[in-house]
Each structure stands twice: as structure tokens, then as C-alpha cells.
Design a protein around this motif. Sequence first.
Motif, PDB file in Angstrom:
ATOM      1  N   ALA A   1       0.835  -1.205   0.000  1.00 28.34           N
ATOM      2  CA  ALA A   1       0.000   0.000   0.000  1.00 28.34           C
ATOM      3  C   ALA A   1       0.872   1.259   0.000  1.00 28.34           C
ATOM      4  O   ALA A   1       0.594   2.222  -0.740  1.00 28.34           O
ATOM      5  CB  ALA A   1      -0.926  -0.010   1.213  1.00 28.34           C
TER       6      ALA A   1
ATOM      7  N   PHE B   1       2.493   1.522  -3.437  1.00 23.65           N
ATOM      8  CA  PHE B   1       1.519   1.970  -4.426  1.00 23.65           C
ATOM      9  C   PHE B   1       1.271   3.472  -4.304  1.00 23.65           C
ATOM     10  O   PHE B   1       1.274   4.211  -5.302  1.00 23.65           O
ATOM     11  CB  PHE B   1       0.218   1.195  -4.239  1.00 23.65           C
TER      12      PHE B   1
ATOM     13  N   HIS C   1       2.540   6.521  -7.069  1.00 23.47           N
ATOM     14  CA  HIS C   1       1.718   7.578  -7.671  1.00 23.47           C
ATOM     15  C   HIS C   1       2.305   8.961  -7.370  1.00 23.47           C
ATOM     16  O   HIS C   1       2.320   9.843  -8.234  1.00 23.47           O
ATOM     17  CB  HIS C   1       0.287   7.495  -7.155  1.00 23.47           C
TER      18      HIS C   1
ATOM     19  N   SER D   1      -3.821 -11.825  -1.789  1.00 27.95           N
ATOM     20  CA  SER D   1      -3.344 -10.444  -1.865  1.00 27.95           C
ATOM     21  C   SER D   1      -2.750 -10.147  -3.247  1.00 27.95           C
ATOM     22  O   SER D   1      -2.946  -9.055  -3.795  1.00 27.95           O
ATOM     23  CB  SER D   1      -2.313 -10.168  -0.765  1.00 27.95           C
TER      24      SER D   1
ATOM     25  N   MET E   1      -5.524  -9.547  -5.616  1.00 25.73           N
ATOM     26  CA  MET E   1      -6.081  -8.210  -5.433  1.00 25.73           C
ATOM     27  C   MET E   1      -5.232  -7.159  -6.143  1.00 25.73           C
ATOM     28  O   MET E   1      -5.748  -6.293  -6.865  1.00 25.73           O
ATOM     29  CB  MET E   1      -6.182  -7.894  -3.952  1.00 25.73           C
ATOM     30  N   TRP E   2      -3.905  -7.223  -5.960  1.00 23.60           N
ATOM     31  CA  TRP E   2      -3.043  -6.223  -6.564  1.00 23.60           C
ATOM     32  C   TRP E   2      -2.994  -6.358  -8.084  1.00 23.60           C
ATOM     33  O   TRP E   2      -2.881  -5.353  -8.795  1.00 23.60           O
ATOM     34  CB  TRP E   2      -1.634  -6.296  -5.962  1.00 23.60           C
TER      35      TRP E   2
ATOM     36  N   ALA F   1      -5.519  -7.071  -9.856  1.00 24.83           N
ATOM     37  CA  ALA F   1      -6.742  -6.407 -10.284  1.00 24.83           C
ATOM     38  C   ALA F   1      -6.624  -4.886 -10.197  1.00 24.83           C
ATOM     39  O   ALA F   1      -7.209  -4.169 -11.021  1.00 24.83           O
ATOM     40  CB  ALA F   1      -7.914  -6.888  -9.436  1.00 24.83           C
ATOM     41  N   ILE F   2      -5.867  -4.385  -9.231  1.00 26.92           N
ATOM     42  CA  ILE F   2      -5.729  -2.938  -9.029  1.00 26.92           C
ATOM     43  C   ILE F   2      -4.736  -2.333 -10.019  1.00 26.92           C
ATOM     44  O   ILE F   2      -4.972  -1.236 -10.550  1.00 26.92           O
ATOM     45  CB  ILE F   2      -5.277  -2.639  -7.584  1.00 26.92           C
ATOM     46  N   LEU F   3      -3.647  -3.040 -10.278  1.00 27.44           N
ATOM     47  CA  LEU F   3      -2.581  -2.470 -11.120  1.00 27.44           C
ATOM     48  C   LEU F   3      -3.039  -2.319 -12.558  1.00 27.44           C
ATOM     49  O   LEU F   3      -3.847  -3.113 -13.050  1.00 27.44           O
ATOM     50  CB  LEU F   3      -1.348  -3.381 -11.066  1.00 27.44           C
TER      51      LEU F   3
END
Length: 314
Positions: A246, A249, A253, A305, A308-309, A311-313
Amino acid sequence: MSALFTIILPVFLIVGFGYLVSWRGWFRPEGVDGLMSFAQNFAVPTLLFASMARLDLGTEFRVHLLIPFYAGAFCSFLAGWAGARFIFHRPPMDCVVIGFVCLFSNTLLLGVPITERAYGPDALAGNWAIIAMHSPLLYTFGITVMEFTRARGSDLSVGRVALRALSGVLRTSLVIGILLGLATNLLMQAGLVLPTGFWDGVDMIGRAALPAALFGLGGVLYRYRPEGDMATIAMCCACSLILHPAITFGMGHLFELDVAGMRSAVLTSAMAPGINAYLFANIYGAAKRVAASTVLVATALSTLSIWMWLAILP
């Protein structure tokens, strides 16, 4: 859902197969030790040597790639150390080991195959840049903090403690492979040409590294099954699988990290602690049960996990 079956599952099937045959007694503990000795002392250092020798040092060692990953790692160490010290009231040496467990992601055995399967071999340049600093930097940090913790109240000088930490790092086979690879890289830039047969042999050993190490990791995880300390283990899993990626990430940004760099940094930071976290605990005889159990539990939980990442990336 497809990412779970096409990217994550094949890697963890190898680990699970090693766990299964060890559990059933089809692969003896001495066989696991021999396989891991080959993987960790020879095959994986050879893979690191080849990767470092071929890495574009001028373009891949980017501050805005490395800072997000390592800021997350050191924040995870501080969170783990503070939780062990002030919440669970562990002894000082236990606190350092627990912090190190939260700090040390499995960048190589899990991070590389997951990233490669998700985005292809060309996406690994950022991974190799992170890995080049990972063991030398984090081992130096962990050993230094531990040696100062042990030396508290003694007459050991700062210089002797630092020298002990540095000598411990330089004897590590993974660090030797990285340093030799970087030295070869610089010599090749200066005009050194190595024969094709040399690289063919290096690549043959390197290709055996990850499958052998993943299979052996399953056997090692069976050996160190969870036993108590579940609250501390849960904290370590949260720091390793949630807090570290987190922060990476968010800072990625902030630093306007490109898509390829974001993928390498975040996926690598989302990996469970590596078996080296247990080896660190074993060296000092502190928090061994927490370290071993966290490696096993976090490795199992990381299937979710990582999903999940992915899917987010982007």
C-alpha cells in the motif's frame, strides 16, 4: 478470476507439490535440505549473476522506482518492531527479528515468476533492479540493527559492530552472485566479451533455479508449521501483505512512476516474507516460531493479496 488460475496458481502449485510430498514422506527432509542447498547456494546466485550482468544499469536503477519499494519496506519494519515492542512486549532481539520478517519480501522466488507470468519476461527489468539492492541492503540493515541491539551495554565499538554486520552480508551466496554479476556488467561495458558457451552453461543452471527453489520451499514450509503466537503472526502478515504494498503503491503515484515500474515495485512488495526471514531468526535464535509460521501463513494468504493487486494495477 482468470489471473488466479493462469498467473498465481501455477507458481503455488509447485510450492504445494513440494509441501505435499514432504507431508506424505515421499521426499525426505535430507532431500529438501539438499535441494535448497543447491538452489540457494548455487542455482539462484547463478540466476542473479546472469540477470545483473545483463541489466541496463543506466536506465533501470531509477530513484522513483526504488524509493517507493524500500520506503514501504522500512515502514513495515518499523511497524513490526513497534508492534512487537509495545503491543506484544517481546524481548529486544525478538523485536528486531519480527521487524525483519515484515521487512523482507520474497522478491525472487515468488516476485519474479508472478511478474513474469502476469506481464511477460520483458517486465522483469524493474524486479532485477530491486533485487540487486534487496539482499545487500536489507541484510546489512537487519544485521546492523541486531548487532547494536545485542551490543547494548557491552564495550563493543561502533566500528566492530559495523564490521561484523558487513562481513556477515558479504558471506551470503545471494549477495556474492549479485556483486559478481554487477562486476561482470561493468567489465562487459569496458569491452569484455565472454563466449557463448559460457552463457549457455550459466543459463542452464539459472533455468533450474526457480522451479527447484519453489519445490524445495514447499518442503521447508511443511517443516515449519504454525505453532502459537497467532496474534503476532497476523500482525506480520498484515505488514508484509498490506502495509508494504500500500505504501509502495501510494508513493509510486506520488513519484509518477511509469506503468512497468509500478507493476514491478507493487507486485514485488506484495510478496510474502521469504525463507531468509526464518534463516535470520535462526542465526540469532530469536522469534524463530513467529518467523517460520509467518512465512507459511503469509505465503498461503499471498495468493489472495496478489490477486487483489493484479486487479488494481494497470
